[in-house]
Design a protein around this motif. Structure first.
Motif, PDB file in Angstrom:
ATOM      1  N   TYR A   1       0.900  -1.434   0.096  1.00 45.21           N
ATOM      2  CA  TYR A   1      -0.026  -0.016   0.112  1.00 45.21           C
ATOM      3  C   TYR A   1       0.887   1.173  -0.098  1.00 45.21           C
ATOM      4  CZ  TYR A   1      -3.903  -3.143   1.165  1.00 45.21           C
ATOM      5  OH  TYR A   1      -4.836  -3.927   1.230  1.00 45.21           O
ATOM      6  N   GLU A   2       0.206   2.324   0.293  1.00 46.00           N
ATOM      7  CA  GLU A   2       0.928   3.467   0.044  1.00 46.00           C
ATOM      8  C   GLU A   2       2.050   3.872   1.506  1.00 46.00           C
ATOM      9  OE1 GLU A   2       2.468   6.820  -1.536  1.00 46.00           O
ATOM     10  OE2 GLU A   2       0.919   5.780  -2.455  1.00 46.00           O
ATOM     11  N   ASP A   3       1.564   3.339   2.525  1.00 42.82           N
ATOM     12  CA  ASP A   3       2.182   3.530   3.690  1.00 42.82           C
ATOM     13  C   ASP A   3       2.326   2.205   4.635  1.00 42.82           C
ATOM     14  OD1 ASP A   3      -0.268   2.987   4.432  1.00 42.82           O
ATOM     15  OD2 ASP A   3      -0.430   4.336   6.147  1.00 42.82           O
ATOM     16  N   ARG A   4       2.202   1.252   3.692  1.00 43.14           N
ATOM     17  CA  ARG A   4       2.440  -0.167   4.431  1.00 43.14           C
ATOM     18  C   ARG A   4       2.508  -1.172   3.706  1.00 43.14           C
ATOM     19  NH1 ARG A   4      -3.119   0.778   4.961  1.00 43.14           N
ATOM     20  NH2 ARG A   4      -4.255  -1.456   4.783  1.00 43.14           N
ATOM     21  N   PHE A   5       2.807  -2.266   4.253  1.00 44.59           N
ATOM     22  CA  PHE A   5       2.766  -3.727   3.299  1.00 44.59           C
ATOM     23  C   PHE A   5       2.389  -4.829   4.266  1.00 44.59           C
ATOM     24  CE2 PHE A   5       7.176  -3.919   4.860  1.00 44.59           C
ATOM     25  CZ  PHE A   5       7.402  -5.387   5.004  1.00 44.59           C
ATOM     26  N   GLU A   6       1.584  -5.905   3.550  1.00 48.25           N
ATOM     27  CA  GLU A   6       1.182  -6.875   4.266  1.00 48.25           C
ATOM     28  C   GLU A   6       1.654  -8.134   3.715  1.00 48.25           C
ATOM     29  OE1 GLU A   6      -3.032  -7.045   4.011  1.00 48.25           O
ATOM     30  OE2 GLU A   6      -3.578  -4.903   4.778  1.00 48.25           O
ATOM     31  N   ILE A   7       2.170  -9.072   4.501  1.00 47.35           N
ATOM     32  CA  ILE A   7       2.583 -10.328   4.117  1.00 47.35           C
ATOM     33  C   ILE A   7       1.656 -11.290   4.470  1.00 47.35           C
ATOM     34  CG2 ILE A   7       4.330 -12.331   4.433  1.00 47.35           C
ATOM     35  CD1 ILE A   7       6.202 -10.214   4.579  1.00 47.35           C
ATOM     36  N   LYS A   8       1.045 -11.846   3.555  1.00 50.59           N
ATOM     37  CA  LYS A   8      -0.158 -13.168   3.907  1.00 50.59           C
ATOM     38  C   LYS A   8       0.232 -14.445   3.553  1.00 50.59           C
ATOM     39  CE  LYS A   8      -3.811 -10.010   2.721  1.00 50.59           C
ATOM     40  NZ  LYS A   8      -4.872 -10.073   3.657  1.00 50.59           N
TER      41      LYS A   8
END
Length: 144
Positions: free
Chosen positions: A70-77
């Motif tokens: 995303y613009e301000d974060r990332f997610e690891i799934k």
């Protein structure tokens, strides 16, 4: 708090071989469970619980990408039980730590190993570069 209207900037897909292997194991366990239930074998219940969990895991792996930026974060799934959010504001650098992991260094110089097991091999370096670019952009715009 997650903004529901925020659009992902980039997706990083899963390794298709890992997904196929997990789906195949899930189908085999499901078939074994059905076979044991039809023969009225009490082992069907014991085999059925992991079969259901693995089936849900396989379905979840097919539906969700490995990582979302995303613009301000990332997610690891990584799996059904491992979903983690990382904010670029908290990080100082990302370094390659071998073929199967990244090393994310926080502002207080504390390292955290991010496992890349399950990400498509062609996306590993692009994922690292994207994270480093976002962290560098975040470092420029910080006021503290």
């Amino acid at each position: 708090m997650k903004n529901e209207k925020e659009e992902p900037k980039e997706y990083f897909e899963r390794n298709i071989l890992v997904v196929i292997i997990i789906v195949a194991i899930s189908i085999a366990l499901d078939w074994l469970t059905i076979h044991l239930f039809l023969d009225v074998n009490p082992w069907g219940t014991l085999v059925g619980v992991p079969a259901i969990i693995l089936s849900l895991q396989a379905l979840w792996l097919v539906v969700n990408p490995y990582a979302i930026v995303y613009e301000d974060r990332f997610e690891i799934k990584q799996s059904l039980f491992y979903n983690k959010h990382f904010y670029f504001l908290d990080a100082k650098a990302v370094k390659s730590n071998g073929n199967l992991s990244l090393l994310m260094i926080y502002n207080d110089n504390e390292p955290e190993k991010l496992s890349l097991f399950g990400i498509r091999p062609s996306h590993k370096e692009a994922f690292r570069q994207k994270l480093q670019g976002k962290i560098d952009f975040s470092l420029k715009n910080r006021s503290f």
